[in-house]
Scaffold this active site. Structure first.
Site, short mmCIF file in Angstrom:
data_model
loop_
_atom_site.label_atom_id
_atom_site.label_comp_id
_atom_site.label_asym_id
_atom_site.label_seq_id
_atom_site.Cartn_x
_atom_site.Cartn_y
_atom_site.Cartn_z
N CYS A 137 0.90 -1.03 0.03
CA CYS A 137 -0.08 -0.02 0.02
C CYS A 137 0.98 1.35 -0.05
CB CYS A 137 -0.96 0.01 1.30
SG CYS A 137 -2.05 1.44 1.05
N ASN A 202 1.26 -4.54 -6.62
CA ASN A 202 0.39 -3.66 -5.79
C ASN A 202 0.27 -2.57 -6.85
OD1 ASN A 202 -1.12 -2.50 -3.75
ND2 ASN A 202 -0.25 -3.92 -2.24
N THR A 203 -0.50 -1.29 -6.01
CA THR A 203 -0.58 -0.07 -6.86
C THR A 203 0.66 0.59 -6.79
OG1 THR A 203 -1.69 0.87 -5.07
CG2 THR A 203 -3.25 -0.18 -6.33
N CYS A 381 11.73 1.98 -44.56
CA CYS A 381 11.25 1.32 -43.42
C CYS A 381 12.09 0.62 -42.65
CB CYS A 381 9.95 0.36 -43.89
SG CYS A 381 9.16 -0.20 -42.61
C1 LIG Z 1 -9.67 0.78 -3.96
C2 LIG Z 1 -8.49 -0.20 -3.72
C3 LIG Z 1 -8.22 -0.45 -2.66
C4 LIG Z 1 -7.14 -1.48 -2.41
N1 LIG Z 1 -6.90 -1.90 -1.37
C5 LIG Z 1 -5.79 -2.81 -1.03
C6 LIG Z 1 -5.73 -3.64 0.06
O1 LIG Z 1 -6.35 -3.33 0.94
N2 LIG Z 1 -4.39 -4.50 0.10
C7 LIG Z 1 -3.71 -4.89 -1.13
O2 LIG Z 1 -3.07 -5.83 -0.95
N3 LIG Z 1 -4.16 -4.35 -2.12
C8 LIG Z 1 -5.13 -3.35 -2.35
N4 LIG Z 1 -5.37 -2.69 -3.56
C9 LIG Z 1 -4.41 -3.06 -4.52
C10 LIG Z 1 -5.13 -4.41 -5.51
O3 LIG Z 1 -5.33 -5.59 -4.80
C11 LIG Z 1 -4.40 -4.79 -6.65
O4 LIG Z 1 -3.01 -4.97 -6.37
C12 LIG Z 1 -4.33 -3.28 -7.59
O5 LIG Z 1 -5.53 -2.81 -7.90
C13 LIG Z 1 -3.94 -3.92 -9.39
O6 LIG Z 1 -4.79 -4.64 -9.81
P1 LIG Z 1 -5.86 -4.23 -10.79
O7 LIG Z 1 -5.02 -3.43 -12.13
O8 LIG Z 1 -6.46 -5.40 -11.36
O9 LIG Z 1 -6.63 -3.18 -9.98
C14 LIG Z 1 -6.29 -1.95 -3.61
C15 LIG Z 1 -6.86 -1.41 -4.98
C16 LIG Z 1 -7.90 -0.44 -5.06
C17 LIG Z 1 -8.25 -0.10 -6.56
S1 SF4 Z 2 6.10 3.65 -39.07
FE1 SF4 Z 2 5.76 1.96 -40.35
S2 SF4 Z 2 6.57 2.23 -42.49
FE2 SF4 Z 2 7.53 3.86 -40.99
S3 SF4 Z 2 9.34 3.17 -40.49
FE3 SF4 Z 2 8.02 2.45 -39.02
S4 SF4 Z 2 7.12 0.33 -39.55
FE4 SF4 Z 2 8.37 1.30 -41.52
#
Ligand SMILES: Cc1cc2nc3c(=O)[nH]c(=O)nc-3n(C[C@H](O)[C@H](O)[C@H](O)COP(=O)(O)O)c2cc1C
Ligand code: SF4
Ligand SMILES: Cc1cc2nc3c(=O)[nH]c(=O)nc-3n(C[C@H](O)[C@H](O)[C@H](O)COP(=O)(O)OP(=O)(O)OC[C@H]3O[C@@H](n4cnc5c(N)ncnc54)[C@H](O)[C@@H]3O)c2cc1C
Ligand code: SF4
Ligand code: SF4
Lengths: 428, 442
Positions: A137, A202-203, A381
């Protein structure tokens, strides 16, 4: 029909789809609804010692695309704000009613053995299948010496893991924070401490946006804001990379991983599994759409597995790992070039302007009756894929490997590398 | 038609309700996100005024709605009317690449209305005039061509006097476009907005050839622009055209727009009466549908060729059908029947193609009716145009829109530029203003 049963650190579930520790797993009511919808497991919302924390009002921030689809999500919530006793009672009831589902309990405490061991010992009798240590967290709790304040110090990760392992017979999953310079240091520390598995990510520390009227970060609490934890679709690439780092690191190889971060579809989940994860955890996608999304996660994953001939998760788990290499191991002689399907092309000009302004001036416009013709100039390219990414029509621009007849050649062996290492043969 | 541009949105049309309702903020946001922000976009090429369409739609998406309106009005000062009246199905939206991608264009017209409405509502004047040049230009005709020319000239620092024959400026925006496209007093609000720039004075009730001559204007002003439209009306040339109940469609439309009694010749309101409209263009469709709106019991449109040859777009034909107009083709008027001095029916001859030529078959059809509206085309009214070379019945111009007389320019319906559309007239007016500016500075 493919067999989706998952096992990680000895914990089994009918499918690999778990709900991450977060509001969706806050209490019995939600979790029963989740299990009814088909989720294979849950990680209970992080428990702490009493008295429970108090949350602020105004808690979430979001990054939306122009269709108001949520691509990033941020929160300043703390761990569970309900009494420990209530949570423990509900955990026991849920596990009793849903014995086939994985019920893992997340916990967090201050940096003392008494606190961590005490919590673990109180959780064990609920019948929970395992523990997840919340070292992640990144807001609020860390200011009290918990969460990422522990997760960011490998020695503390190791110490706490050992305390908990000594206090309980339950499998212990260590949940890692991405707010570090090198995820391997904390993963290795968890392993040294005796972790049965790690879960990540985690976040991520973040400010969701700045409210230009209030001149304050969002979510705004009475005119002020703070940094919060970022998650949702936008963090998936970061999570995938951290998973890949751990899975191919010699010191952590083989350590079971529960993948988390931006998972919303069976396809996302399959990618984490292909990188070696044994289960996946979902938070934001469930908070965006409700628990019903698991139906397609299950259905889509098994349909894809059937199509590919994979009978069990083990059949493809970790299959992509050998192909994750360091840049220095890439083949410098590989050449790919863009090709435009003129029948699919809708004449929007996006590929041209992207390549012309910002890449390699490799897409030329040939004026024609009715609609313009877009053509890749092969000599210019470089195969960067930019055009294929900006084209609004799927499969209209495709990348094609060019036959060069040249051997696999890495940068260390490359003639233009001033620090070239001659291949063993040539060196003789 | 389907989706956001669907015909009449399933509603029965009325004279005071929008044919296509304005977007809500949510709809505008969702629709703006469909735009691919094309490079050298096809839609821009298809717009006679070349509005930077991807540019303004992106501004709507970022919440810069007034900026979007400025982008529109910079290219097309009547962007508000055009958003309502343009046949987008044959212009920008027809060219939108989303047609190819998913058979549904971006609703450019409705987004354009969303942006311009927001700016008008805010009462913002987005433009400032350049330093005064001391030059004074006469503009004849206060329609789209004349006002667009006047506005651009005023922007460039010139003084402009507009001579308008009718009581109000706006041209066919005020007197011609269908009521359900120009709901409320939008035409006059737009005129007010254009004039609020400053530098333009309008003299209404002043007709060229009646109150003022071209020679006089050329003498008193540094240059002259003619945007007189097509004030003449084609006749059917059949017996009975003078009966009570026969009228020019444009006069009836003007009366409906002005909420005044229909012209005397129609002899009373349209309510409850059987109407036959002769013609196959947009004017005919507009007259037919608005007759129904005004309460006509039944309305038949009779055109001498097939639907493919009609001037009205497929979209407009569909609109007429869904509103209950009976479209009849391959019928040419031969005689209007009367009883007691008033119309009682119309005799039409069945037509056919013979070796590439339209010919009568000799077979006739009689449709009983009380009103006959003539919508067989407008033409240039020659009054006051002495000394000007004409071509194909319109004022002759070169590629700079200069007429045969030095210092005299023309645009809009009175020349043959593109289609006779509001947007084309605005494009002409703007182009002529730049040409006049160059002429005055030469
Ligand atoms: C509102 C909220 C509360 C969270 N609370 C916890 C928590 O209490 N404990 C924990 O380990 N992770 C917590 N997380 C993190 C999530 O478990 C998870 O690791 C994170 O959101 C990434 O997954 P996602 O992209 O699917 O959301 C929380 C996330 C959110 C959005
Ligand atoms: S944008 Fe497309 S055409 Fe231009 S260099 Fe990258 S892959 Fe090649
Ligand atoms: C019934 C009808 C419906 C239409 N619907 C549509 C539509 O939905 N969408 C679209 O794009 N286009 C439509 N059009 C066409 C569009 O209205 C015209 O192309 C456009 O108005 C032409 O602009 P203008 O300035 O050239 O002429 P006008 O709009 O005709 O303006 C000419 C002005 O000059 C004035 N004038 C004329 N003679 C003199 C004189 N001698 N002295 C002084 N002033 C004079 C007139 O009073 C008038 O104000 C429609 C036309 C009609 C008739
Ligand atoms: S981006 Fe795709 S659709 Fe657009 S012009 Fe290029 S190839 Fe065609
Ligand atoms: S063609 Fe359509 S998608 Fe492309 S810029 Fe124009 S409106 Fe947008």
């Amino acid at each position: 029909m493919a067999d989706l049963r998952a096992t990680i650190a000895g914990i089994t579930s009918p499918n690999p789809f778990w709900l991450a520790s977060a509001p969706p797993t806050d209490k019995e009511y939600n979790i029963v609804r989740a299990f009814k919808a088909g989720w294979g497991g849950v990680v209970w919302k992080t428990l702490g010692e009493d008295p429970p924390v108090v949350n602020v009002s105004s808690r979430y921030g979001a990054l939306l695309d122009s269709n108001r689809a949520l691509i990033g999500f941020n929160n300043i919530e703390l761990i569970t704000d309900r009494p420990l006793e209530v949570n423990l009672r509900e955990i026991a009831a849920v596990k009793k009613a849903w014995p086939d589902r994985a019920v893992v309990v997340s916990l967090m405490a201050v940096m003392t053995e008494a606190a961590w061991a005490g919590l673990a010992r109180r959780i064990e009798p609920t019948g929970a299948d395992g523990l997840e240590l919340n070292f992640g967290c990144p807001h609020g709790m860390c200011e009290r010496g918990m969460g990422s304040a522990i997760g960011q110090v490998p020695e503390m990760v190791e110490q706490v893991t050992r305390w908990v392992k000594n206090a309980t017979r339950l499998p212990v999953i260590v949940k890692l924070t991405p707010n570090i310079t090198n995820v391997l240091w904390s993963a290795e520390a968890a392993k040294r401490g005796g972790a049965d598995a790690v879960s990540l990510i985690n976040t991520i520390n973040s400010i969701a946006s700045v409210d230009l009227d209030a001149m304050a970060p969002t979510p705004t609490v009475g005119g002020k804001g703070t940094h919060g934890g970022y998650c949702g679709p936008a963090v998936k690439p970061i999570a995938l990379n951290m998973v890949a780092e751990i899975v191919r690191n010699p010191d952590t190889r083989g350590l079971p991983i529960s993948g988390i971060g931006g998972i919303g579809t069976w396809r996302d989940a399959a990618e984490f599994l292909a990188l070696g994860c044994g289960s996946v955890q979902v938070c934001t996608a469930a908070m965006t759409h409700g628990f019903r999304i698991v139906e397609d996660m299950i259905d889509g994953l098994s349909a894809w597995m059937d199509e590919k001939g994979y009978r069990t998760l083990a059949d493809f788990q970790g299959r992509a790992v050998p192909n994750v290499v360091n840049w220095n191991d890439l083949n410098m002689n590989f050449v790919t070039k863009a090709k435009i399907d003129k029948d699919l092309c809708i004449d929007c000009g996006r590929c041209h302007i992207a390549c012309e302004d910002t890449s390699h001036q490799a897409i030329r416009i040939i004026p024609a009756e009715g609609k313009r013709l877009f053509e890749v100039v092969d000599e210019e390219c470089v195969g960067c894929n930019l055009c294929a990414h900006v084209c609004p029509v799927p499969d209209c621009i495709t990348m094609h490997e060019q036959e060069t007849g040249r051997p696999y050649l890495t940068w260390p062996e490359h003639p233009q590398n001033p620090a070239r290492v001659l291949p063993p043969k040539a060196a003789e | 038609m389907s989706g956001v541009n669907g015909a009449a949105h399933g509603n029965q049309l009325s004279l005071d309700r929008d044919l296509v309702p304005p977007f809500t903020a949510l709809q505008a946001m969702a629709e703006s996100s469909r735009c691919l922000y094309c490079y050298e976009a096809a839609c821009v090429t298809a717009c006679p005024t070349a509005i930077d369409i991807p540019g303004f739609i992106r501004k709507i998406g970022t919440g810069n709605v007034k900026g979007a309106a400025r982008t529109i009005l910079d290219a097309n000062i009547m962007g508000g009317t055009c958003a309502r009246a343009c046949p987008t199905e044959v212009l920008c939206e027809q060219a939108c690449v989303r047609n190819k991608a998913e058979a549904e264009p971006v609703a450019i017209g409705r987004l354009q209305r969303y942006a311009t409405d927001a700016l008008f509502k805010a009462g913002v004047q987005p433009f400032t005039r350049q330093a005064p040049t001391g030059k004074h230009v006469a503009v004849v005709g206060g329609g789209p061509a004349g006002l667009a020319c006047a506005h651009r000239l005023a922007l460039l620092g010139h003084e402009v006097t507009v001579f308008e024959a009718r009581a109000k400026a706006g041209g066919l925006n005020e007197y011609g476009l269908a009521a359900y496209k120009m709901v409320g007093d939008f035409a006059q609000r737009e005129v007010d907005f254009i004039l609020s720039l400053g530098g333009i004075s309008v003299k209404t009730g002043m007709a060229l050839g009646r109150d003022v001559t071209l020679a006089q204007l050329r003498q008193d002003f540094d240059a002259v622009f003619l945007g007189v439209g097509l004030a003449g009306i084609n006749t059917l040339g059949v017996a009975g055209e003078d009966l009570a109940g026969v009228a020019d469609a444009v006069d009836v439309i003007a009366a409906l727009r002005q909420r005044t009694a229909p012209p005397v010749a129609v002899a009373g309101p349209l309510a409850g009466r059987r109407v036959v409209v002769i013609g196959g263009g947009n004017t005919a469709v507009d007259a037919a549908i608005q007759s129904l709106c005004a309460g006509a019991a039944e309305v038949t449109m009779a055109y001498r060729r097939g639907t493919a040859e009609m001037g009205a777009t497929g979209h407009e034909q569909d609109l007429a059908r869904t509103q209950g107009v009976v479209l009849r083709t391959w019928l040419a008027p031969r005689e209007i029947l009367g009883a007691g001095g008033a119309v009682s029916g119309i005799v039409l001859e069945r037509m056919a193609m013979d070796a590439g030529r339209l010919v009568g078959t000799g077979e006739t059809v009689t449709i009983p009716c009380d009103v006959v509206l003539k919508a067989v085309g407008q033409k240039l009214a020659p009054g006051g145009l002495d000394g000007l070379a004409l071509a194909g019945g319109r004022i002759q111009v070169d590629e700079t829109l200069a007429t045969s007389l030095p210092g005299v320019y023309a645009g809009g319906d009175c020349i043959k530029s593109g289609e006779d559309l509001t947007v084309q007239s605005v494009a002409d007016g703007k182009a002529a203003a730049f040409a006049i500016d160059a002429y005055l500075k030469a």
